[in-house]
Structure formats: C-alpha cells, structure tokens
Design an enzyme around this catalytic site. Structure first.
Site, PDB file in Angstrom:
ATOM      1  N   THR A  76       0.823  -1.117   0.003  1.00  0.00           N
ATOM      2  CA  THR A  76       0.024   0.125  -0.127  1.00  0.00           C
ATOM      3  C   THR A  76       0.849   1.191  -0.150  1.00  0.00           C
ATOM      4  O   THR A  76       2.172   1.377   0.163  1.00  0.00           O
ATOM      5  CB  THR A  76      -0.807  -0.036   1.104  1.00  0.00           C
ATOM      6  OG1 THR A  76      -1.711   1.138   1.250  1.00  0.00           O
ATOM      7  CG2 THR A  76      -0.075   0.304   2.657  1.00  0.00           C
ATOM      8  N   ALA A 124      -4.687  -6.070   6.327  1.00  0.00           N
ATOM      9  CA  ALA A 124      -5.792  -5.307   6.076  1.00  0.00           C
ATOM     10  C   ALA A 124      -6.764  -5.700   7.113  1.00  0.00           C
ATOM     11  O   ALA A 124      -7.498  -4.841   7.901  1.00  0.00           O
ATOM     12  CB  ALA A 124      -6.807  -5.719   4.756  1.00  0.00           C
TER      13      ALA A 124
END
Length: 287
Positions: A76, A124
C-alpha cells in the site's frame, strides 16, 4: 445508556490521564501491570507456540517461500501531513495477496468519527479490526464525557492495546489524524509493536519511498488548501507509478477544525495522463 458506556468504555480516570503529559508514567504502569489498560482489549487467543510471529512469517512470507499456502493481503501507500489549513490524508486503493492484485477498490481510511481518521497499512484485517474497535471506544468516551476524545488519547489507547500482542504476528502501520481546539491539527503514527510517534509528515507502506520523494520536495507549511490537496494526490500517484503493490485510485481527505472533508476518489490511470500533460513529467512513458 450510562450503564452501557460504563461497561465498555475507558475509565474516566484513564482518559483524563491520557490528556495530560504524564505519558511516561502511564507507559510504565502499563508495562508493570498497574494500569487498567490491560482489561480494555478484546480477548484474543494466541496460538500455543513459542513464537507466533516467526510461525506466521514461515507460513505467509511470500518473498522467502513463494509456495506458501497463506497469502496475506498487503502492499500500500498511505500518507498524511500537517499544513496551515489542517491535515491532508491521501491513500491508494490496491490490495495485493502474494503476486496477484486482490482488489483495486479497498478503502484504506477508517472514518473513526467526524473529526478523526485512521489509515491502513500492513495486514488489512488487523488494521480494520483495531481501528474499528478504537472507534467504538472514542464514541463511548463522547457519551460519558460529553466531549470528543483528543487525538493524543485516541492514539495512546491504540498503541497500548496492540502492545499487548507484540510478537503475536500483528501487521499494522496506521496514522491517527484529527483536529481539536486544544491540539490543533495532529498526526500520530502507531504500529503493531506499540510504537507511537507524533509528527508533521508520515508516509507508510511499500510505496512510501516514492511518495516521500515528491512530498519532501514540494512540502511547505503555508501551502494553500488547493495546493496541499494536489500534493497529496501527486505523491500517491508517484508511488502508484513505481510500486507494483500500490495503485487503483487515490482517496483524498482534508481534516479541519470543523471535521474531515472527503475530496473524492481519483482514478490513477486518468490522473497519470492529466499530470503528465500539465507538468510535462513522466517522460519515460509514451502515450
């Protein structure tokens, strides 16, 4: 309602302690067991093995073991920075699991309350679980105290909670961003080891090096809101262009004294060609 809040929220005394500057003593109490923080965290069962972190790494680390069966979603680019007009928060939306793109539409900003945002980098599931749980604590604090929790207190609760599971294999690097009258625009970085840092500029994730390059070159405290928003988008775009684990689109937020404002979702592909034309940059790409 008061009984419910009393049952599930942080004790008044602890929250008030958090809002002052005796954090060193509070940390010491937490480590030695004197603090009531140890009763706040949800009860999670830890695997009965010597080192959960090493066990998890052995079965999920794609770079060392490409054939591993468990591929955790990771990769990310997230960033946040303070300026004279508040805080800009910008994130990409790609999630990868191993060598394949799991999603291009992940929402990597957790809207904790109308004045407080948290970003997601790392695993996540870990980020979503802990930051959502933090949001419930912030809301319960509001019900008890009739005022919003400070950014310092919220970040302190999160760091103390995840510290209890240090070495258990959590993967989390988040920025807690908010604005209060007492603190002004405030950013804290919190990770799964319990690290908690206050700062003006943070980039977190696999694409952070590329984002920092643009951000450091163009950042100024007195940026206008328009320029600050563009800098946030441009920094994420640089990371998405060079980092295989970042991409999708850019979600953009502006945090002010009156709360956060969502400035939309910007497709990286469309943004790339627009920036290339306006700046004359990305000359290595011919279209």
């Amino acid at each position: 309602m008061q009984a419910i809040a009393d049952s599930f929220s942080v004790p008044n005394r602890l929250v008030k302690e958090l809002q002052y500057d005796n954090e060193q003593n509070l940390e010491s109490d937490f480590v030695t067991g004197a603090s009531q923080f140890q009763r706040l965290a949800p009860s999670l069962t830890v695997p009965p093995i010597a080192s959960p972190q090493q066990f998890l790494r052995a079965h999920t680390d794609d770079s060392r073991n490409p054939d591993c069966k468990i591929k955790i979603a990771h990769g990310t680019t997230t960033l946040a920075f303070r300026f004279q007009g508040g805080i800009i928060v910008a994130v990409d939306s790609r999630a990868t699991a191993g060598n394949w793109v799991a999603s291009q539409t992940v929402k990597k900003v957790i809207e904790i309350n109308p004045f407080l945002l948290g970003t997601m980098a790392g695993g996540a599931a870990d980020c979503q679980f802990w930051e959502t749980w933090l949001g419930s604590q912030c809301r319960l604090h509001e019900l008890r105290e009739k005022e919003r929790i400070s950014v310092a207190a919220a970040s302190k609760i999160l760091s103390n909670l995840v510290y209890q599971y240090k070495g258990a294999g959590l993967s989390m690097g988040t920025m807690i961003c908010g604005y209060t009258r007492k603190e002004g625009p405030t950013i804290y970085y919190v990770d799964s080891d319990g690290t908690r840092l206050k700062g003006d500029i943070f980039c977190v994730g696999s694409g952070q090096t590329f984002a920092y390059g643009v951000l450091d070159s163009n950042y100024k405290w007195d940026l206008s809101v328009e320029d600050a928003l563009y800098l946030g988008k441009r920094s994420i775009l640089a990371a998405a262009h060079r980092d295989a684990y970042s991409g999708g689109s850019v979600n953009l937020y502006h945090v002010t004294e009156d709360g956060w404002i969502y400035h939309g979702n910007h497709d990286v592909g469309e943004l790339f060609w627009k920036v290339k034309e306006e700046e004359g940059s990305f000359n290595n790409v011919i279209g």
